[in-house]
Design a protein around this motif. Sequence first.
Motif, PDB file in Angstrom:
ATOM      1  N   THR A 118       0.956  -1.095   0.071  1.00 39.20           N
ATOM      2  CA  THR A 118      -0.087   0.058  -0.110  1.00 39.20           C
ATOM      3  C   THR A 118       0.687   1.041  -0.038  1.00 39.20           C
ATOM      4  OG1 THR A 118      -1.816  -1.270   1.177  1.00 39.20           O
ATOM      5  CG2 THR A 118      -1.654   1.174   1.327  1.00 39.20           C
ATOM      6  N   ARG A 176      -3.274   3.572  -1.890  1.00 42.79           N
ATOM      7  CA  ARG A 176      -3.600   2.713  -2.912  1.00 42.79           C
ATOM      8  C   ARG A 176      -3.080   1.252  -2.482  1.00 42.79           C
ATOM      9  NH1 ARG A 176      -6.362   4.913  -7.430  1.00 42.79           N
ATOM     10  NH2 ARG A 176      -7.647   6.657  -6.735  1.00 42.79           N
ATOM     11  N   PHE A 201      -1.686  -2.156  -4.095  1.00 42.97           N
ATOM     12  CA  PHE A 201      -1.107  -2.611  -5.152  1.00 42.97           C
ATOM     13  C   PHE A 201      -0.947  -4.073  -5.036  1.00 42.97           C
ATOM     14  CE2 PHE A 201       0.281   1.561  -5.535  1.00 42.97           C
ATOM     15  CZ  PHE A 201      -0.126   2.029  -6.979  1.00 42.97           C
ATOM     16  N   ASP A 220      -5.870  -1.788  -9.554  1.00 44.27           N
ATOM     17  CA  ASP A 220      -4.874  -1.113  -9.190  1.00 44.27           C
ATOM     18  C   ASP A 220      -3.892  -0.717 -10.418  1.00 44.27           C
ATOM     19  OD1 ASP A 220      -3.402  -3.339 -10.249  1.00 44.27           O
ATOM     20  OD2 ASP A 220      -2.326  -3.859  -8.730  1.00 44.27           O
TER      21      ASP A 220
END
Length: 475
Positions: free
Chosen positions: A332, A345, A347, A360
């Motif tokens: 993240t 976010r 991944f 992602d």
Amino acid sequence: MPHLTRRALLAHGAGLALASAWPGQAALAAAAQPADAFLDDLERRTFDFFWETTDARTGLAPDRWPTPSFASIAAVGFALTAYPIGVARGYITRAQARERTLTTLRFFAGLPQGPGRRGVAGYKGFFYHFLDMKEGLRYAECELSTVDTALLLMGALHAQSFFDGTHADEARIRALVDRLYGRVDWAWAQVRPPSISHGWTPEQGFIPSDWKGYNEAMMVYLLALGSPTRPVKAEAWDAWTSTYDRDSWGESYGQTLLRFPPLFGHQFTHCWVDFRGIRDAYMRAKGFDYFENSRRATYAQQAYAAANPLGWQGYSAEVWGVSASDGPADVTLAYRTTGGQIEQRRFISYAGRGMGLYDDGTLAPYAAGSSIAFTPEIVIPALQAIKARYPHTWGRYGFWDAFNPSFNYPDIKLTHGRIEPGQGWVDTDMLGIDQGPMLAMLGNHRGELVWQALRKNAHLVKGLKRAGFSGGWLG
């Protein structure tokens, strides 16, 4: 959002939608003409992946290349489909394809089966998802997979229909396919009848999930219904479609379809089955066929990328394709969206990615490419745009598995791939299960090479008819 594997995706009905209609014939012709050389090159490179990376001694195809890996039985199924395409295109001779195919089928027919944890390749006619690349025995503690066995068998049925000559080895190929197909005990996998389980392991027993629509597993039920020795009852297809209304049917972007977030679910069965003009009871009531459903799903992906609701780099109406694929890492990170917002976010290194379910920023060229038979007018420009804008995605065997223009974190330890300076992450592997559908659908787009063979396969025809399909080429 939690990390979802390809299998976990199948428990969800989330999906997205589509837009657009067919362009005029003039637009199609204009788009296709300059693309011929590009498609020739892509098709040849993708074929060479299977011809050159598959073990000629056994027919085992690696799950990925060039990273050393175990064999994938699904990749073997796609390899068996690749060889007739190679003959049709003149890449190899019929004799070469015949020899490789016969070697593969003999090897699989001779692999030991049984309930043990070690020293076997399968049980009850099914095969383990992954096999040791040298001996063809179960790899680690992977599952006995009904859908991956189906992918293997679809490739075998393609070989059975293609090798229809009088040569003794072609007769042997046809007989071996019947032997492999005929020994699968589909009813054993109906642990919660009439549905078919995802699979089984000797350690844990049956996986507590069944194949229910809508996803790539249509082929599981068509094969089970068409079995020459152990067919399941026709009610199995009703069980498959029973969840359509609850989990899959809906609207998005003002259009209506059976939804499944990753594109592979709209592509895999279509690699072998020509659904144009044929419908089961469910689709007859809806007024269109599964081919049209996949066409709409592909337009949904393009519309999603153009809207780019999560603000990923590179997404556009020309560059799109979210599906199961490799990714950079399980981490993240703070990410700046195309709108300038800083957000945390997540991944993922490998995920069953799908628009609206998990995205992602990773794009897979095969996701667009495997829809070429449905929507060539948007797929060909997409593949050309990816190659032109991201030339580092192109390699010896065509496109690398995936890329992520948003992942520009040079100090993060990667699970797969590498960072291309200024361009983000790109994979350094190609996956057999991703190369395969793109090659098959290139063959179908440019000559119906796979569909034409399978339309005359008596087992597939039987399965389709027992599922209630009619119309079109089925009559």
